[in-house]
Design a protein around this motif. Structure first.
Motif, PDB file in Angstrom:
ATOM      1  N   GLY A 174     -84.951  49.007 -25.598  1.00  0.00           N
ATOM      2  CA  GLY A 174     -86.187  48.269 -25.836  1.00  0.00           C
ATOM      3  C   GLY A 174     -86.885  47.954 -24.531  1.00  0.00           C
ATOM      4  N   VAL A 175     -87.338  46.718 -24.398  1.00  0.00           N
ATOM      5  CA  VAL A 175     -88.066  46.284 -23.200  1.00  0.00           C
ATOM      6  C   VAL A 175     -87.083  45.739 -22.170  1.00  0.00           C
ATOM      7  CG1 VAL A 175     -89.792  44.676 -22.291  1.00  0.00           C
ATOM      8  CG2 VAL A 175     -90.119  45.732 -24.548  1.00  0.00           C
ATOM      9  N   GLY A 176     -87.185  46.235 -20.961  1.00  0.00           N
ATOM     10  CA  GLY A 176     -86.308  45.771 -19.889  1.00  0.00           C
ATOM     11  C   GLY A 176     -87.085  45.095 -18.780  1.00  0.00           C
ATOM     12  N   VAL A 177     -86.438  44.153 -18.112  1.00  0.00           N
ATOM     13  CA  VAL A 177     -86.996  43.501 -16.930  1.00  0.00           C
ATOM     14  C   VAL A 177     -86.244  44.035 -15.717  1.00  0.00           C
ATOM     15  CG1 VAL A 177     -87.372  41.320 -15.735  1.00  0.00           C
ATOM     16  CG2 VAL A 177     -87.652  41.434 -18.224  1.00  0.00           C
ATOM     17  N   ILE A 178     -86.976  44.645 -14.800  1.00  0.00           N
ATOM     18  CA  ILE A 178     -86.390  45.242 -13.593  1.00  0.00           C
ATOM     19  C   ILE A 178     -86.632  44.293 -12.429  1.00  0.00           C
ATOM     20  CG2 ILE A 178     -86.334  47.264 -12.103  1.00  0.00           C
ATOM     21  CD1 ILE A 178     -85.586  47.871 -15.018  1.00  0.00           C
ATOM     22  N   ILE A 179     -85.549  43.802 -11.831  1.00  0.00           N
ATOM     23  CA  ILE A 179     -85.646  42.851 -10.715  1.00  0.00           C
ATOM     24  C   ILE A 179     -84.897  43.451  -9.527  1.00  0.00           C
ATOM     25  CG2 ILE A 179     -85.299  40.470  -9.963  1.00  0.00           C
ATOM     26  CD1 ILE A 179     -85.087  39.668 -12.903  1.00  0.00           C
ATOM     27  N   PRO A 180     -85.594  44.212  -8.685  1.00  0.00           N
ATOM     28  CA  PRO A 180     -84.943  44.908  -7.571  1.00  0.00           C
ATOM     29  C   PRO A 180     -84.917  44.052  -6.301  1.00  0.00           C
ATOM     30  CG  PRO A 180     -87.204  45.630  -7.734  1.00  0.00           C
ATOM     31  CD  PRO A 180     -87.013  44.588  -8.810  1.00  0.00           C
ATOM     32  N   PRO A 181     -84.158  44.470  -5.299  1.00  0.00           N
ATOM     33  CA  PRO A 181     -84.085  43.750  -4.024  1.00  0.00           C
ATOM     34  C   PRO A 181     -85.107  44.289  -3.029  1.00  0.00           C
ATOM     35  CG  PRO A 181     -82.470  45.484  -3.999  1.00  0.00           C
ATOM     36  CD  PRO A 181     -83.205  45.609  -5.319  1.00  0.00           C
ATOM     37  N   TRP A 182     -85.193  43.631  -1.878  1.00  0.00           N
ATOM     38  CA  TRP A 182     -86.101  44.068  -0.820  1.00  0.00           C
ATOM     39  C   TRP A 182     -85.434  45.026   0.156  1.00  0.00           C
ATOM     40  CZ3 TRP A 182     -83.681  42.923   3.602  1.00  0.00           C
ATOM     41  CH2 TRP A 182     -82.825  41.809   3.620  1.00  0.00           C
ATOM     42  N   PHE A 254     -83.044  43.835 -22.130  1.00  0.00           N
ATOM     43  CA  PHE A 254     -82.055  43.960 -21.060  1.00  0.00           C
ATOM     44  C   PHE A 254     -82.694  43.557 -19.733  1.00  0.00           C
ATOM     45  CE2 PHE A 254     -84.119  48.091 -21.144  1.00  0.00           C
ATOM     46  CZ  PHE A 254     -84.279  48.428 -19.814  1.00  0.00           C
ATOM     47  N   ILE A 255     -81.834  43.180 -18.784  1.00  0.00           N
ATOM     48  CA  ILE A 255     -82.259  42.852 -17.425  1.00  0.00           C
ATOM     49  C   ILE A 255     -81.453  43.721 -16.477  1.00  0.00           C
ATOM     50  CG2 ILE A 255     -82.477  41.074 -15.652  1.00  0.00           C
ATOM     51  CD1 ILE A 255     -81.872  39.843 -19.106  1.00  0.00           C
ATOM     52  N   SER A 256     -82.154  44.425 -15.606  1.00  0.00           N
ATOM     53  CA  SER A 256     -81.509  45.210 -14.554  1.00  0.00           C
ATOM     54  C   SER A 256     -81.807  44.504 -13.239  1.00  0.00           C
ATOM     55  CB  SER A 256     -82.040  46.640 -14.553  1.00  0.00           C
ATOM     56  OG  SER A 256     -81.371  47.421 -13.585  1.00  0.00           O
ATOM     57  N   PHE A 257     -80.750  44.014 -12.588  1.00  0.00           N
ATOM     58  CA  PHE A 257     -80.916  43.136 -11.420  1.00  0.00           C
ATOM     59  C   PHE A 257     -80.062  43.617 -10.260  1.00  0.00           C
ATOM     60  CE2 PHE A 257     -79.000  39.634  -8.972  1.00  0.00           C
ATOM     61  CZ  PHE A 257     -80.124  39.091  -8.394  1.00  0.00           C
ATOM     62  N   THR A 258     -80.650  43.601  -9.064  1.00  0.00           N
ATOM     63  CA  THR A 258     -79.886  43.771  -7.835  1.00  0.00           C
ATOM     64  C   THR A 258     -80.308  42.673  -6.876  1.00  0.00           C
ATOM     65  OG1 THR A 258     -79.741  46.170  -8.091  1.00  0.00           O
ATOM     66  CG2 THR A 258     -79.350  45.290  -5.896  1.00  0.00           C
ATOM     67  N   GLY A 259     -79.347  41.906  -6.378  1.00  0.00           N
ATOM     68  CA  GLY A 259     -79.673  40.794  -5.490  1.00  0.00           C
ATOM     69  C   GLY A 259     -78.460  39.923  -5.231  1.00  0.00           C
ATOM     70  N   SER A 260     -78.701  38.653  -4.988  1.00  0.00           N
ATOM     71  CA  SER A 260     -77.634  37.750  -4.573  1.00  0.00           C
ATOM     72  C   SER A 260     -76.730  37.339  -5.733  1.00  0.00           C
ATOM     73  CB  SER A 260     -78.235  36.495  -3.937  1.00  0.00           C
ATOM     74  OG  SER A 260     -78.821  35.668  -4.931  1.00  0.00           O
ATOM     75  N   ARG A 261     -75.548  36.910  -5.370  1.00  0.00           N
ATOM     76  CA  ARG A 261     -74.585  36.421  -6.362  1.00  0.00           C
ATOM     77  C   ARG A 261     -75.141  35.220  -7.113  1.00  0.00           C
ATOM     78  NH1 ARG A 261     -68.447  34.363  -4.814  1.00  0.00           N
ATOM     79  NH2 ARG A 261     -68.241  32.766  -6.415  1.00  0.00           N
ATOM     80  N   ALA A 262     -75.761  34.290  -6.396  1.00  0.00           N
ATOM     81  CA  ALA A 262     -76.254  33.067  -7.027  1.00  0.00           C
ATOM     82  C   ALA A 262     -77.304  33.375  -8.095  1.00  0.00           C
ATOM     83  CB  ALA A 262     -76.829  32.127  -5.967  1.00  0.00           C
ATOM     84  N   ILE A 263     -78.254  34.239  -7.758  1.00  0.00           N
ATOM     85  CA  ILE A 263     -79.311  34.561  -8.721  1.00  0.00           C
ATOM     86  C   ILE A 263     -78.748  35.418  -9.850  1.00  0.00           C
ATOM     87  CG2 ILE A 263     -81.520  35.727  -9.037  1.00  0.00           C
ATOM     88  CD1 ILE A 263     -82.234  34.930  -6.182  1.00  0.00           C
ATOM     89  N   GLY A 264     -77.850  36.324  -9.532  1.00  0.00           N
ATOM     90  CA  GLY A 264     -77.237  37.148 -10.571  1.00  0.00           C
ATOM     91  C   GLY A 264     -76.495  36.314 -11.602  1.00  0.00           C
ATOM     92  N   LEU A 265     -75.752  35.308 -11.137  1.00  0.00           N
ATOM     93  CA  LEU A 265     -75.030  34.446 -12.069  1.00  0.00           C
ATOM     94  C   LEU A 265     -75.984  33.587 -12.884  1.00  0.00           C
ATOM     95  CD1 LEU A 265     -71.975  33.338  -9.892  1.00  0.00           C
ATOM     96  CD2 LEU A 265     -72.025  35.011 -11.758  1.00  0.00           C
ATOM     97  N   ARG A 266     -77.086  33.185 -12.274  1.00  0.00           N
ATOM     98  CA  ARG A 266     -78.096  32.423 -13.021  1.00  0.00           C
ATOM     99  C   ARG A 266     -78.681  33.283 -14.148  1.00  0.00           C
ATOM    100  NH1 ARG A 266     -81.624  28.110 -12.327  1.00  0.00           N
ATOM    101  NH2 ARG A 266     -83.647  28.372 -13.340  1.00  0.00           N
ATOM    102  N   ILE A 267     -78.991  34.545 -13.826  1.00  0.00           N
ATOM    103  CA  ILE A 267     -79.515  35.453 -14.846  1.00  0.00           C
ATOM    104  C   ILE A 267     -78.479  35.687 -15.935  1.00  0.00           C
ATOM    105  CG2 ILE A 267     -80.265  37.828 -15.261  1.00  0.00           C
ATOM    106  CD1 ILE A 267     -81.568  37.771 -12.483  1.00  0.00           C
ATOM    107  N   HIS A 268     -77.227  35.859 -15.533  1.00  0.00           N
ATOM    108  CA  HIS A 268     -76.137  36.072 -16.492  1.00  0.00           C
ATOM    109  C   HIS A 268     -76.056  34.915 -17.479  1.00  0.00           C
ATOM    110  CE1 HIS A 268     -72.312  37.291 -18.127  1.00  0.00           C
ATOM    111  NE2 HIS A 268     -71.710  36.217 -17.661  1.00  0.00           N
ATOM    112  N   GLU A 269     -76.123  33.702 -16.957  1.00  0.00           N
ATOM    113  CA  GLU A 269     -76.028  32.518 -17.813  1.00  0.00           C
ATOM    114  C   GLU A 269     -77.229  32.407 -18.755  1.00  0.00           C
ATOM    115  OE1 GLU A 269     -75.542  27.640 -17.424  1.00  0.00           O
ATOM    116  OE2 GLU A 269     -75.887  28.864 -15.635  1.00  0.00           O
TER     117      GLU A 269
END
Length: 516
Positions: A174-182, A254-269
């Protein structure tokens, strides 16, 4: 479709290649300071609020200004992506693959231009920028072929049954949110986005705040390749304003994320909570960093190990999730390895990446600069400074490559991800001690083991607990299709980007059985 082959790196020792990248750099510099829109369903929208991208090598130089989305525009993007999904998901897989092949061909022709944008916006030197662009091309070529294979896999793997026609298909989510790193502002943006769309999904691409312009250039390339409007919606914006909104929304599948542990865990929750009207469990594909170690045995080729440590720790100023930030050295060779690493490190030149004589450039921004300098202060309390430890000029966010020696394995600088030109050395008694220290973090992304001892190499294969383990080579530089990339523990979901199973993360298998 011809077989996939990794894109070759450019040899800048050849005068012709250096001339081409310098010409591209001159061209791109004439385009700095422009305004860029966000794009929803093909509609370009400018907003009063802007996100300003600056050159980390030259703090007063503006790369560009992008529109900054509000929650209202984020809602519009999600609705548009959901509507476009109804048509894009029904486009045949082989046809979707051809869009990626076309996009890869365009990027290959403009390779130096994209690399020049990476040099200016992300602070990469020529070699690092070229590798980033090559990886972006590889992702598109590789995922195009993987999709065609996946489309044909179902009937080939099922056990035949007389009297039935059975088919297993892999349909998009379906619709995904892509959150890539710098830090891989082109390669990872491209990989995350194209994996999602080639499998039939539509996406909201929310680029990193530090590098939105290169992401927009990629969006423009997709349009040039013919990707239909609404398949990719380009949505830069303040993470505090639209980040949670996109993750929480009922239309987000779905969310596809690459970045910090803190933000990744926030997204997971947050993604695990069911919004009103939501009819699925959201899927998270995440890569969340590392605290990577290079282990050097007493029987190793010490010069090879030293070269690997320095390259892994300090290329691109250590701003890679795979970078070596812990050097774990057998006590018998500890001083030799440390002293040689210090010798090489002190010869590394830091500065504006437009100067080809500089080995590495800046860290990405003032926030990163301040964080790394704080860790250097901590390092003075936890170890012995033997190289670097100071800013390296004030025109950009430059920090000297830094080494701390004699650090306790439980020290903060041995446990916490610093994401800068910073490596800590610790001494171990033997292989068992080395594995104990190497595995003594919450992460598990990459690692290297240097040894000539075959028995220990085989043990390391089993006992060194990381997603990407390298023997007698550096722990950075994964190649698409060759080294599928992703880690264990708090390093993410180990979804192995650039590997044969990655596209499965963006699909769901559907079995159709018809009695004949």
């Amino acid at each position: 479709m011809i077989p996939y082959r990794p894109e070759p790196f450019t040899n800048f020792l050849e005068e012709q290649n250096m001339k081409k990248i310098n010409e591209a750099l001159e061209k791109v510099q004439t385009e700095l300071g422009r305004d860029y829109p966000l794009v929803i369903g093909g509609e370009k929208i400018m907003t009063e609020k802007k996100m300003i991208s600056i050159n980390p090598s030259a703090k007063n130089e503006v790369i560009g200004r992008t529109a900054s989305a509000s929650q209202e525009l984020a809602e519009k993007a999600l609705q548009n992506a959901a509507q476009t999904f109804q048509t894009w998901s029904r486009v045949p897989a082989h046809q979707r693959s051809r869009y990626l092949v076309k996009a890869a061909a365009i990027m290959r022709r403009r390779k130096h231009e994209f690399s020049a944008w990476l040099m200016l916006e992300a602070g990469k030197n020529r070699v690092e920028a070229d590798a980033d662009t090559a990886e972006a091309i590889d992702f598109m070529e590789y995922y195009a072929r993987q999709m065609t294979e996946l489309a044909d896999r179902g009937r080939q793997t099922l056990v035949p049954m007389e009297g039935e026609d059975n088919d297993l298909t892999y349909i998009p989510l379906g619709v995904g949110v892509i959150i890539p790193p710098w830090n891989f502002a082109l390669a990872i943006v491209v990989g995350m986005t194209t994996a999602a769309i080639v499998t039939g999904n539509t996406v909201i691409l929310k680029p990193a705040s530090q590098t939105p312009v290169i992401a927009y250039k990629f969006y423009e390339l997709l349009v040039e390749a013919g990707v239909p409007a609404g398949v990719v919606n380009f949505l830069p914006g303040d993470p505090t304003e639209i980040g949670d909104f996109l993750v929480d929304h009922r239309l987000t599948r779905f969310i596809s994320f690459t970045g910090s542990r803190a933000i990744g865990l926030r997204i997971h929750e947050r993604s695990s909570k069911v919004a009103s009207g939501q009819i699925w469990m959201k899927r998270l594909i995440a890569e969340m960093g590392g605290k990577d170690a290079i282990v050097v045995d007493k029987d190793a080729d010490l010069e090879l190990a030293v070269q690997g440590i320095v390259a892994s720790a300090f290329s691109f100023s250590g701003q890679k999730c795979s970078a070596c930030s812990r050097a774990i050295i057998h006590e018998d060779v500890y001083e030799d390895v440390l002293n040689r690493c210090v010798e090489l490190t002190k010869n590394l030149k830091v500065g504006d990446v437009r100067d080809a004589s500089n080995y590495t450039g800046p860290v990405i921004d003032e926030k990163a600069f301040n964080k790394i300098m704080e860790y250097i202060k901590i390092g003075h309390q936890e170890g012995r400074l033997v190289a670097g430890g100071k800013p390296a000029g004030d025109t950009g966010f430059f920090i000297e490559p830094t080494i701390f020696a004699d650090v306790n394995p439980n020290a903060r600088i041995m446990q916490e991800e610093i994401f800068g030109p910073f490596v800590a050395f610790t001494k171990v008694r033997d292989f068992d001690h080395a594995m104990e220290v190497a595995n003594n973090t919450g992460y598990g992304l990459t690692g290297s083991f240097y040894s000539r001892n075959r028995e220990l190499i085989e043990r390391a294969r089993v006992e060194f607990h990381v997603g990407n383990l390298y023997m007698n080579r550096k722990c950075t530089g994964a190649i698409v299709g060759v080294h599928p990339f992703g880690g264990f523990n708090m390093s993410g979901t180990d979804s192995k980007a650039g590997g044969p199973d990655y596209l499965l993360q963006f699909t769901q298998p559907k079995l159709i059985s018809e009695a004949l």
